[in-house]
Design a protein around this motif. Structure first.
Motif, PDB file in Angstrom:
ATOM      1  N   LEU A  14     -10.808   5.078   1.499  1.00 34.42           N
ATOM      2  CA  LEU A  14      -9.563   4.472   1.998  1.00 34.42           C
ATOM      3  C   LEU A  14      -9.641   2.951   1.912  1.00 34.42           C
ATOM      4  O   LEU A  14      -8.727   2.293   1.412  1.00 34.42           O
ATOM      5  N   GLY A  15     -10.762   2.410   2.378  1.00 32.75           N
ATOM      6  CA  GLY A  15     -10.928   0.955   2.350  1.00 32.75           C
ATOM      7  C   GLY A  15     -10.857   0.413   0.937  1.00 32.75           C
ATOM      8  O   GLY A  15     -10.257  -0.634   0.690  1.00 32.75           O
ATOM      9  N   ALA A  16     -11.457   1.138  -0.001  1.00 32.71           N
ATOM     10  CA  ALA A  16     -11.422   0.686  -1.389  1.00 32.71           C
ATOM     11  C   ALA A  16      -9.986   0.647  -1.890  1.00 32.71           C
ATOM     12  O   ALA A  16      -9.572  -0.322  -2.536  1.00 32.71           O
ATOM     13  N   SER A  17      -9.204   1.682  -1.584  1.00 35.74           N
ATOM     14  CA  SER A  17      -7.832   1.663  -2.100  1.00 35.74           C
ATOM     15  C   SER A  17      -6.997   0.639  -1.332  1.00 35.74           C
ATOM     16  O   SER A  17      -6.117   0.006  -1.906  1.00 35.74           O
ATOM     17  N   GLU A  18      -7.290   0.415  -0.058  1.00 31.50           N
ATOM     18  CA  GLU A  18      -6.578  -0.645   0.671  1.00 31.50           C
ATOM     19  C   GLU A  18      -6.880  -2.014   0.070  1.00 31.50           C
ATOM     20  O   GLU A  18      -6.046  -2.918   0.107  1.00 31.50           O
ATOM     21  N   SER A  19      -8.087  -2.162  -0.478  1.00 29.16           N
ATOM     22  CA  SER A  19      -8.427  -3.430  -1.124  1.00 29.16           C
ATOM     23  C   SER A  19      -7.785  -3.550  -2.498  1.00 29.16           C
ATOM     24  O   SER A  19      -7.985  -4.541  -3.182  1.00 29.16           O
ATOM     25  N   GLY A  20      -7.059  -2.516  -2.909  1.00 31.96           N
ATOM     26  CA  GLY A  20      -6.355  -2.583  -4.179  1.00 31.96           C
ATOM     27  C   GLY A  20      -7.122  -1.971  -5.337  1.00 31.96           C
ATOM     28  O   GLY A  20      -6.659  -2.012  -6.474  1.00 31.96           O
ATOM     29  N   ILE A  21      -8.295  -1.407  -5.051  1.00 29.88           N
ATOM     30  CA  ILE A  21      -9.059  -0.763  -6.122  1.00 29.88           C
ATOM     31  C   ILE A  21      -8.366   0.541  -6.487  1.00 29.88           C
ATOM     32  O   ILE A  21      -7.982   1.319  -5.607  1.00 29.88           O
ATOM     33  N   PHE A  70       0.828  -1.212   0.000  1.00 32.35           N
ATOM     34  CA  PHE A  70       0.000   0.000   0.000  1.00 32.35           C
ATOM     35  C   PHE A  70       0.862   1.263   0.000  1.00 32.35           C
ATOM     36  O   PHE A  70       0.603   2.203  -0.736  1.00 32.35           O
ATOM     37  N   ALA A  74     -17.884   1.186  -3.925  1.00 30.44           N
ATOM     38  CA  ALA A  74     -16.846   1.034  -2.898  1.00 30.44           C
ATOM     39  C   ALA A  74     -16.050   2.327  -2.731  1.00 30.44           C
ATOM     40  O   ALA A  74     -15.780   2.763  -1.611  1.00 30.44           O
ATOM     41  N   ASN A  76     -16.352   3.975   0.914  1.00 28.86           N
ATOM     42  CA  ASN A  76     -15.179   3.939   1.787  1.00 28.86           C
ATOM     43  C   ASN A  76     -13.917   4.104   0.940  1.00 28.86           C
ATOM     44  O   ASN A  76     -13.307   3.116   0.540  1.00 28.86           O
ATOM     45  N   ALA A 123     -11.222  -1.991   6.051  1.00 34.70           N
ATOM     46  CA  ALA A 123     -11.409  -1.815   4.609  1.00 34.70           C
ATOM     47  C   ALA A 123     -12.688  -2.468   4.105  1.00 34.70           C
ATOM     48  O   ALA A 123     -12.734  -3.034   3.028  1.00 34.70           O
ATOM     49  N   ASN A 133     -12.692  -6.435  -5.092  1.00 36.67           N
ATOM     50  CA  ASN A 133     -11.541  -6.352  -5.992  1.00 36.67           C
ATOM     51  C   ASN A 133     -10.971  -7.703  -6.411  1.00 36.67           C
ATOM     52  O   ASN A 133      -9.855  -7.776  -6.924  1.00 36.67           O
ATOM     53  N   TYR A 189      -6.706  -4.920   7.394  1.00 35.36           N
ATOM     54  CA  TYR A 189      -6.316  -3.593   7.850  1.00 35.36           C
ATOM     55  C   TYR A 189      -6.981  -3.268   9.178  1.00 35.36           C
ATOM     56  O   TYR A 189      -8.046  -3.789   9.491  1.00 35.36           O
ATOM     57  N   VAL A 210     -16.727  -1.980   3.000  1.00 35.73           N
ATOM     58  CA  VAL A 210     -17.597  -0.924   2.487  1.00 35.73           C
ATOM     59  C   VAL A 210     -18.997  -1.147   3.054  1.00 35.73           C
ATOM     60  O   VAL A 210     -19.673  -2.114   2.718  1.00 35.73           O
TER      61      VAL A 210
END
Ligand SMILES: Nc1ncnc2c1ncn2[C@@H]1O[C@H](COP(=O)(O)OP(=O)(O)O)[C@@H](O)[C@H]1O
Ligand SMILES: [Mg+2]
Lengths: 261, 349
Positions: free
Chosen positions: B223-230, A58, B217, B221, A94, A108, A90, A96
Motif C-alpha cells: 500500500l505504501g509503495a502505491s501511495e508513493s506513486g510506484i 490516489f 518497496a 509495503n 507509506a 519513487n 499518508y 517501507v
C-alpha cells in the motif's frame, strides 16, 4: 467569496466517492487559499483520508471536480498530482520498513545516474542535510526505518513531503503517533512553512487545540460532506467538541441528520 | 547542518555505560552479520568445500569442479528470478517447467518450421517472457494469488510439454549443435560464465537500480509503495517476466549440457524447488521485502556441493534430502529470528 476564487490554490467541488456499498464522500466542497493552513476534522470513518487521497491522485472521484489554481484538473495518478505540486503524508506514512531512511525519503523520486542507477551518495547527503535542517534527530540515515520510533517515522514521512517542495501539502493525522516533543516539532514545522508562505497546507487532526494553534481555518467533515467552515479566530475547542458530540448524540438517538449548522 | 545528526549519534554512543565495549563489539559483529547475510552462506559453502576436499581427493579435481558449477548455474540463474519475485511478495512455481518447455520450442521452431538457429533461440526465450507476462497478468490484474496462478501454469505447461513431445526426449537440432551449443551450455566454461554474468547483473538490478528498490518497496509495503506513486503492478509483472525468461534460459543451457531435450528436465519440479531452496537458504524471506541475489546463488552452490560431495564420499543420495530439509528449516528459523532482531534492534524481544 467570488473574489477569492482566483487566489484559491485548490478547490474541491461536489466530490463524491463510494467503495462498493459504502459512501465515503457524498458531496464535498472545500477550498484552500494560497499560503493558508486549513484544518480538517471529523469522526473516524467520516471520509477525511478518502478526500485526501482524491486530492493527491490516489483515488479518482466518482463525481465532482478538483481545481488547482482555478483550473479543473483530472488527476490521473499520484505522480501526476505530484507534478502539479501536490504532496502527501499518508495516515499510514507509506514508509517501507525494509528500506533505509534515505531510500524512504526519496522513494519513487530517486536521483539516478546513467538513467537507472541509484545515486545513493547524493540521497544520503541530501537526506542528512535536510533532516538536520528540520531538526529531526535519528541515529543515522542508513538505519532501516523499522528501527525508528513512531514519532521518528512520522517525522521522516513529513520531512519527505516537505522536501519535495510541493505547493500544496496534505497531512493526514501527522501528529497521531507522536509524543509531546515530537508533536511540537511537526507543529513548528508547519508554522515555519506557513511563515515562508510558499505552501498551502491541508491538515487532518484530532487534537482540536493543536488544530486551532496552527490553522487559519477549520472544516468539519460529517457523513461525507463538509458541515462547518470557520476561521479559527472565530471558533473554539469547546465549539468544535460540541459539534462532534452533538453528532454522536444524534447518531445514538438513531437520527442520521447532520449535526451542527 | 550535517553534523547535527552526527552529533546525535555520538551522544547516544557516549551515553552507553562504561565497560560495555565487549558488548559493543559483539553488537558490531552482529550488525555486520545482519547486513551481510550472504557472508554466512559463503562460510557454509567454504566449510563444506573444505570438508569434502579433505574427505575425497576427487573433490577438487578440474572435472569435478566443472560438475559442481554445472549443477550450480541453472539453479542459481532460476534463483535470481525467484529472489526478485519473493522480494516483491510473489512466487512462481512454473519456472521449472518453463525450463523444460523452452528447448522443445527451440527444437520445434528449427526442425518443424525451419526457423534459423538464433531466431529460434530468441523465440524460445520470448515464450518464457510471455508465460511470465501471463502469470503476472492473472496475479496482478485478475488478483489470483501467485501460488495458485503459477500452480495452474505449472500443470498447463507440463501438459503442453508432454503432449507435444509425446513424453519422448528429442535431439538437439543440428543447426545449433555447433559453436552455438558450446557457448550456450555444452562447453565446460559456459555454465560458470553465464551463471556469474546473470548473478552479477541481477545483484546490481536488485541493489543499485530503481527497479530493485521498488521491488523491495512493493514487497515490503504494497500500500505504501502505491501511495508513493510506484506502479506496483508493473513491478510485479516485470519480475514474473524476468523469472520466466531466466527459467527458459536455464532450460536451454541444461539441454545443451546434457545434449538432449528432456521432457522431464529436473523431474519437472526439481529445478524450481532447488531454486526456491537456494533463495531461502540465501536469506530471502518468503514474506517479501528482503532478499539477496548473491545469497541465492551461494545457496545454489551449497546445494550443489552437498549433492556432489555426498556422492563422492559414497553416501547414498537419499540423506541429501534429509540435509536439504534441515538446511531449509534452519535457514527459515534463522531468517525469522534475524528479522525480529533487526526490527526490535535488540536481542531477546
Ligand atoms: N479503499 C477502501 N475500500 C473500501 N472502503 C474504504 C476504503 N477506504 C476507505 N473506505 C471506507 O470509507 C469510509 C471513510 O474512510 P476514511 O476516509 O479512511 O475515514 P477517516 O480518514 O475520516 O477516518 C470508511 O467507512 C472506510 O471503511
Ligand atoms: Mg483517516
Amino acid at each position: 467569496m467570488d473574489g477569492d476564487t482566483k487566489r484559491d490554490v485548490l478547490r474541491v467541488e461536489n466530490v463524491a466517492k463510494r467503495f462498493g456499498a459504502v459512501t465515503a464522500l457524498s458531496d464535498v466542497n472545500l477550498r484552500l487559499g494560497a499560503g493558508e493552513v486549513l484544518g480538517l476534522i471529523g469522526d473516524n470513518g467520516a471520509g477525511k483520508s478518502t478526500l485526501m487521497k482524491i486530492i493527491c491522485g490516489f483515488h479518482r472521484p466518482d463525481a465532482g471536480r478538483i481545481l488547482v489554481d482555478g483550473e479543473p484538473v483530472e488527476l490521473k495518478s499520484v505522480d501526476h498530482a505530484r507534478s502539479l505540486g501536490i504532496d502527501t503524508v499518508y495516515q499510514d506514512l507509506a514508509l517501507v520498513n525494509e528500506l533505509s531512511v534515505y531510500h524512504n525519503m526519496f522513494l519513487n523520486r530517486e536521483p539516478v545516474f546513467l538513467g537507472r542507477f541509484l545515486d545513493n551518495r547524493k540521497m544520503r547527503r541530501l537526506a542528512r542535510e535536510h533532516l538536520a535542517d528540520m531538526g529531526v534527530r535519528i541515529p543515522s540515515v542508513d538505519v532501516q526505518v523499522a528501527q525508528l520510533s513512531g514519532g521518528q517515522r512520522q517525522a521522516i514521512a513529513v520531512a519527505r513531503s516537505v522536501y519535495s517542495q510541493s505547493r500544496i501539502l496534505l497531512l493526514d493525522e501527522p501528529l497521531a503517533a507522536m509524543g509531546a516533543k515530537e508533536g511540537a516539532l511537526i507543529l513548528d514545522l508547519v508554522r515555519d512553512l506557513k511563515a515562508r508562505g510558499e505552501v498551502s497546507i491541508l491538515i487532518i487532526a484530532h487534537n482540536y487545540a493543536q488544530v486551532l494553534e496552527v490553522c487559519d481555518r477549520v472544516n468539519l467533515l460529517q457523513h461525507g460532506t463538509i458541515t462547518f467552515d470557520k476561521e479559527t479566530a472565530k471558533t473554539s475547542v469547546q465549539e468544535l467538541t460540541d459539534l462532534v458530540v452533538a453528532e454522536y448524540r444524534a447518531a445514538r438517538q438513531g437520527s442520521a441528520g447532520p449535526a451542527g449548522q | 547542518m550535517r553534523d547535527m545528526t552526527e552529533r546525535a549519534v555520538s551522544q547516544t554512543a557516549t551515553r552507553e555505560p562504561q565497560g560495555s565495549r565487549a558488548r559493543a563489539l559483539l553488537k558490531g559483529a552482529r550488525d555486520q552479520f545482519l547486513r551481510h547475510r550472504e557472508a554466512s552462506v559463503l562460510i557454509v559453502a567454504l566449510v563444506l568445500g573444505a570438508y569434502f576436499a579433505s574427505a575425497s581427493d576427487a573433490f577438487l579435481t578440474h572435472a569435478n569442479l566443472v560438475n559442481i558449477w554445472q549443477a550450480t548455474a541453472p539453479s542459481a540463474i532460476v534463483a535470481c528470478g525467484i529472489v526478485l519475485l519473493l522480494v516483491s511478495g510473489e512466487i512462481d512455481l512454473s519456472v521449472g517447467v518453463v525450463a523444460a518447455l523452452s528447448p522443445f520450442l527451440m527444437h520445434y521452431a528449427i526442425d518443424f518450421y525451419s526457423i534459423p538457429a538464433i531466431p529460434a533461440i530468441v523465440l524460445a526465450l520470448l515464450a518464457g517472457t510471455l508465460i511470465g507476462l501471463i502469470n503476472g497478468f492473472v496475479t496482478v490484474v485478475l488478483k489470483v494469488p501467485s501460488f495458485v496462478t503459477t500452480l495452474g501454469t505449472f500443470y498447463f505447461i507440463t501438459g503442453v510439454v508432454l503432449t507435444t513431445s509425446h513424453a519422448y526426449p528429442a535431439e538437439i537440432p543440428a543447426s545449433v549443435d555447433n559453436a552455438i551449443g558450446t557457448w550456450l551450455g555444452a562447453g565446460d566454461w559456459a555454465h560458470l560464465a553465464w551463471g556469474l554474468i546473470i548473478v552479477v547483473i541481477f545483484h546490481v538490478v536488485l541493489t543499485r537500480t530503481r527497479w530493485g528498490l521498488h521491488t523491495i518497496a512493493v514487497g515490503g509495503n504494497p500500500l505504501g509503495a502505491s501511495e508513493s506513486g510506484i506502479r506496483t503492478g508493473r513491478i510485479k509483472i516485470g519480475n514474473f517476466m524476468i523469472a520466466s525468461t531466466l527459467g527458459a534460459f536455464a532450460g536451454l543451457i541444461e539441454a545443451f549440457r546434457i545434449h538432449t531435450i528432456d521432457p522431464n528436465l529436473g523431474g519437472g519440479t526439481g529445478l524450481m524447488f532447488t531454486a526456491v531452496a537456494a533463495a531461502v537458504i540465501g536469506g530471502t524471506a518468503l514474506a517479501g521485502g528482503s532478499g539477496t541475489i548473491i545469497g541465492g546463488a551461494l545457496g545454489a552452490l551449497v546445494l550443489a556441493e552437498l549433492q556432489n560431495g555426498m556422492n563422492l564420499i559414497g553416501i547414498s543420495a537419499n540423506p541429501y534430502f534429509l540435509i536439504l530439509g534441515a538446511a531449509i528449516l534452519l535457514s527459515m528459523i534463522a531468517n525469522v529470528y534475524l528479522t525480529r532482531l533487526r526490527r526490535g534492534g535488540r536481542v531477546g524481544r
